[in-house]
Design a protein around this motif. Structure first.
Motif, PDB file in Angstrom:
ATOM      1  N   SER A  66       0.860  -1.185   0.000  1.00  0.00           N
ATOM      2  CA  SER A  66       0.000   0.000   0.000  1.00  0.00           C
ATOM      3  C   SER A  66       0.891   1.228   0.000  1.00  0.00           C
ATOM      4  O   SER A  66       1.852   1.309   0.763  1.00  0.00           O
ATOM      5  CB  SER A  66      -0.885   0.013   1.248  1.00  0.00           C
ATOM      6  N   VAL A  68       1.485   4.907   1.004  1.00  0.00           N
ATOM      7  CA  VAL A  68       0.954   5.783   2.041  1.00  0.00           C
ATOM      8  C   VAL A  68       1.826   7.029   2.162  1.00  0.00           C
ATOM      9  O   VAL A  68       2.944   7.083   1.654  1.00  0.00           O
ATOM     10  CB  VAL A  68       0.904   5.065   3.418  1.00  0.00           C
ATOM     11  N   ARG A  70       3.289   9.381   5.299  1.00  0.00           N
ATOM     12  CA  ARG A  70       3.454   9.480   6.748  1.00  0.00           C
ATOM     13  C   ARG A  70       3.542  10.961   7.086  1.00  0.00           C
ATOM     14  O   ARG A  70       4.586  11.589   6.938  1.00  0.00           O
ATOM     15  CB  ARG A  70       4.704   8.727   7.203  1.00  0.00           C
ATOM     16  N   VAL A  76      -0.658   8.258   9.461  1.00  0.00           N
ATOM     17  CA  VAL A  76      -0.339   7.464   8.274  1.00  0.00           C
ATOM     18  C   VAL A  76      -1.628   7.191   7.509  1.00  0.00           C
ATOM     19  O   VAL A  76      -2.545   6.552   8.033  1.00  0.00           O
ATOM     20  CB  VAL A  76       0.339   6.137   8.646  1.00  0.00           C
ATOM     21  N   ALA A  78      -3.377   6.190   3.437  1.00  0.00           N
ATOM     22  CA  ALA A  78      -3.118   5.693   2.088  1.00  0.00           C
ATOM     23  C   ALA A  78      -3.370   6.785   1.065  1.00  0.00           C
ATOM     24  O   ALA A  78      -4.184   7.690   1.277  1.00  0.00           O
ATOM     25  CB  ALA A  78      -3.997   4.483   1.802  1.00  0.00           C
ATOM     26  N   LEU A 116      -5.056  -1.732   4.301  1.00  0.00           N
ATOM     27  CA  LEU A 116      -4.367  -0.473   4.581  1.00  0.00           C
ATOM     28  C   LEU A 116      -4.037  -0.360   6.066  1.00  0.00           C
ATOM     29  O   LEU A 116      -4.713  -0.954   6.907  1.00  0.00           O
ATOM     30  CB  LEU A 116      -5.265   0.704   4.164  1.00  0.00           C
TER      31      LEU A 116
END
Length: 227
Positions: A66, A68, A70, A76, A78, A116
């Motif tokens: 996935s 993502v 941050r 966090v 997606a 996720l």
């Protein structure tokens, strides 16, 4: 403790969601969605600003990783553009791991598709969102289309499992204000400013400390409005 507006769509809840109440601790997979693609766009206070590096999080073998972001303060989420590993590889201009992005979108609960990362937080405000829909052109068999920005918010203490309405005006989900430990946010900054809390030296979460749950929910609802 950062405050984040999250949209929980009716079909996500009705399919496999679990109703929740004010003060509940929840854990949801969140997607940074393109706000113009959710109910026709026209969103207002519910938008979220995300700044941070992009990375891939390993998932199930058949689903790949996935993609993502941050967020700099720890959240966090997606990315909508690449929710799973891409085959073939990304084209020119695609966001890649290691890139740093700055984006404004709508945080949405996403319980379908790739696995996720989940965000854990406490529910601080709940508003049922009613959406206006327009009739398709005469003779068309297309579904009624959401009218951008034609929506209403109603504060509740508990999110329903089932949503009601008719073709022209229907409950389309809930806007939830989630308080997430270890993060800070654009919304938290705005609440501190409105509450007269100095930004310099203020600890994340100072804006909610000592505020009774009902009073906090009422305050946060003033930061989630429609045009």
């Amino acid at each position: 403790m950062g405050l984040w507006h999250v949209f929980y769509a009716d079909w996500q809840m009705e399919c496999c969601g679990t109703p929740f109440s004010l003060g509940d601790e929840v854990s949801w997979p969140l997607l940074l969605s393109d706000a113009d693609e959710v109910l026709g766009g026209g969103w207002h206070d519910q938008l979220t600003k995300i700044v941070g590096p992009v990375e891939d999080v390993p998932g199930e073998e058949e689903e790949g990783a996935s993609r993502v972001v941050r967020e700099d303060t720890g959240l966090v989420v997606a990315l909508q553009e690449h929710p799973v590993h891409l085959v073939p590889p990304e084209g020119p201009g695609a966001v890649r791991p290691g890139d740093r992005i700055r984006s404004v979108g709508l945080l949405t609960v996403q319980t379908h598709g790739a696995e996720l990362p989940e965000v854990r937080g406490r529910v601080r405000a709940i508003q049922v969102l009613t959406q206006g829909f327009a009739e398709p052109e005469s003779g068309s068999e297309a579904a009624w289309e959401p009218v951008p920005g034609e929506r209403w918010l109603r504060s509740v203490d508990r999110c329903p499992k089932w949503f009601t309405g008719d073709r022209s005006r229907s409950e389309a989900g809930a806007v939830v204000t989630l308080e997430v430990p270890g993060t800070d946010s654009w919304l938290s900054y705005a609440v501190r400013e409105a509450s007269g809390i100095p930004h310099e030296g203020a600890n994340p979460g100072a804006e909610t400390e000592g505020v009774p749950p009902d009073a906090l929910a009422a305050l946060l609802e003033t930061f989630s409005r429609v045009r």
